[in-house]
Design a protein around this motif. Structure first.
Motif, PDB file in Angstrom:
ATOM      1  N   HIS A   1       0.828  -1.205   0.000  1.00  0.00           N
ATOM      2  CA  HIS A   1       0.000   0.000   0.000  1.00  0.00           C
ATOM      3  C   HIS A   1       0.870   1.266   0.000  1.00  0.00           C
ATOM      4  CE1 HIS A   1       0.824   1.036   4.200  1.00  0.00           C
ATOM      5  NE2 HIS A   1       0.585  -0.229   4.545  1.00  0.00           N
TER       6      HIS A   1
ATOM      7  N   SER B   1      -3.400   1.236   4.143  1.00  0.00           N
ATOM      8  CA  SER B   1      -3.608   0.130   5.073  1.00  0.00           C
ATOM      9  C   SER B   1      -3.971  -1.108   4.259  1.00  0.00           C
ATOM     10  CB  SER B   1      -4.737   0.470   6.048  1.00  0.00           C
ATOM     11  OG  SER B   1      -5.966   0.585   5.346  1.00  0.00           O
TER      12      SER B   1
ATOM     13  N   GLN C   1      -6.811  -2.048   3.713  1.00  0.00           N
ATOM     14  CA  GLN C   1      -7.962  -1.656   2.903  1.00  0.00           C
ATOM     15  C   GLN C   1      -7.537  -1.205   1.507  1.00  0.00           C
ATOM     16  OE1 GLN C   1     -11.138  -2.032   3.887  1.00  0.00           O
ATOM     17  NE2 GLN C   1     -11.824  -1.366   1.853  1.00  0.00           N
ATOM     18  N   SER C   2      -6.324  -0.691   1.397  1.00  0.00           N
ATOM     19  CA  SER C   2      -5.838  -0.177   0.114  1.00  0.00           C
ATOM     20  C   SER C   2      -5.621  -1.271  -0.918  1.00  0.00           C
ATOM     21  CB  SER C   2      -4.527   0.581   0.323  1.00  0.00           C
ATOM     22  OG  SER C   2      -4.663   1.611   1.279  1.00  0.00           O
TER      23      SER C   2
ATOM     24  N   ASN D   1      -7.064  -4.596  -0.432  1.00  0.00           N
ATOM     25  CA  ASN D   1      -8.059  -5.666  -0.269  1.00  0.00           C
ATOM     26  C   ASN D   1      -8.818  -5.960  -1.560  1.00  0.00           C
ATOM     27  OD1 ASN D   1      -7.633  -6.426   2.387  1.00  0.00           O
ATOM     28  ND2 ASN D   1      -9.191  -5.068   3.233  1.00  0.00           N
ATOM     29  N   THR D   2      -9.276  -4.915  -2.237  1.00  0.00           N
ATOM     30  CA  THR D   2     -10.070  -5.117  -3.445  1.00  0.00           C
ATOM     31  C   THR D   2      -9.260  -5.786  -4.544  1.00  0.00           C
ATOM     32  OG1 THR D   2     -11.488  -3.214  -2.948  1.00  0.00           O
ATOM     33  CG2 THR D   2     -11.425  -3.953  -5.230  1.00  0.00           C
TER      34      THR D   2
ATOM     35  N   GLU E   1      -9.435   0.474  -6.498  1.00  0.00           N
ATOM     36  CA  GLU E   1     -10.794  -0.049  -6.354  1.00  0.00           C
ATOM     37  C   GLU E   1     -11.427  -0.330  -7.723  1.00  0.00           C
ATOM     38  OE1 GLU E   1     -11.925  -0.672  -3.220  1.00  0.00           O
ATOM     39  OE2 GLU E   1      -9.899   0.003  -2.696  1.00  0.00           O
TER      40      GLU E   1
END
Length: 289
Positions: free
Chosen positions: A55, A60, A62-63, A65-66, A274
């Motif tokens: 990332h 994090s 979350q950056s 995950n997708t 994303e």
């Protein structure tokens, strides 16, 4: 006599039926065998080479995950470890990497996501070494976003131990190699000279340029560039010149360079990781046959 003839005829008919039944069974067996041997191969390879997802600044898990979930669904990849780096630089691996795992992924998470490039580069190298000690491999891929791109390239330009694994493919998404809009760069200010070098060299670029001789040879590089199409020629934070300036840094190293540009609102800096089209492009680049 009539009974004998009738029995003979019945025996002959029964023999013919049994024979035909056997032929049909053999034909069915051959058809099934042929059908089984002609099953289409998966469009994606089965590889044991790990791919590290990194990332960016203030990022994090979350950056990435997708991107990782898309790779698991589309390319049959599997996240085997989350490699968490503490603020003091300690690496903790959570997860399991079994021997036959297909297209393994390691998600890298920096607890200090505001650290400078050189610090994150050292941490990334430590992550790779730690994973290699847990599960041996000789080569690897990296998918990085934003500042993670600069940290990754800086690591590749830093001399490592002789047994350090070899980079195979590098994917950079919105890499601020030559500045960030609002900090040290301005939209539409920079441009490329005839040589391919950026006209203005910002701090990050000078850091990398000083070490570019150490960049490994033969790397396959996919550079993902975002353009909002709003006149800024940027993804809101990174100009297209800044993102593309990695090409000049890697000159003379037999790099196989591929660039993919994405446009519109979903090409905004943080939206790129994303974006399903970006994810598919990365999956195909890394694992498609």
């Amino acid at each position: 006599m009539r009974k004998w003839r009738l029995g003979a005829w019945l025996g002959l008919i029964l023999g013919i039926v049994v024979s035909l039944s056997g032929c049909a069974s053999q034909s069915t067996s051959r058809t099934k065998s042929s059908s089984s041997s002609q099953q289409p191969k998966s469009a994606y390879v089965t590889s044991s080479r790990p791919t590290f997802y990194v990332h960016g600044f203030q990022g994090s898990a979350q950056s990435t995950n997708t991107l990782i979930k898309h790779a698991e669904k589309t390319a049959h990849a599997h996240k085997v470890y989350v490699a968490t780096v503490s603020t003091s630089g300690q690496v903790t691996l959570s997860g399991n990497w079994s021997a036959k795992t297909r297209n393994p992924i390691i998600q890298v998470v920096f607890k200090n996501n505001l650290a400078q490039y050189d610090q994150q580069s050292a941490w990334l190298a430590k992550v790779i070494t730690t994973v290699q000690q847990a599960h041996h491999f000789s080569s690897y891929n990296i998918v990085a976003h934003s500042a993670g791109c600069v940290a990754s390239v800086n690591m590749l330009m830093t001399k490592q131990a002789s047994d350090f694994p070899t980079i195979n493919k590098l994917v950079t998404i919105a890499g601020p190699f030559d500045g960030v809009v609002g900090e040290d760069d301005v939209a539409n200010q920079n441009s490329f000279l005839a040589s391919g070098e950026p006209k203005y060299l910002h701090a990050a670029y000078e850091l990398l340029a000083a070490k570019r001789a150490n960049f490994p040879n033969g790397v396959h590089l996919l550079n993902v560039v975002g353009n909002l199409d709003d006149g800024t020629n940027s993804d809101s934070l990174v100009t297209n010149v800044s993102a593309r300036s990695i090409k000049y840094l890697t000159r003379g190293h037999q790099v196989v360079y591929t660039e993919k540009d994405f446009h519109g609102k979903h090409a905004q800096h943080s939206q790129l990781h994303e974006n399903a089209k970006v994810a598919l492009t990365i999956d195909r680049y890394l694992w498609h046959r």
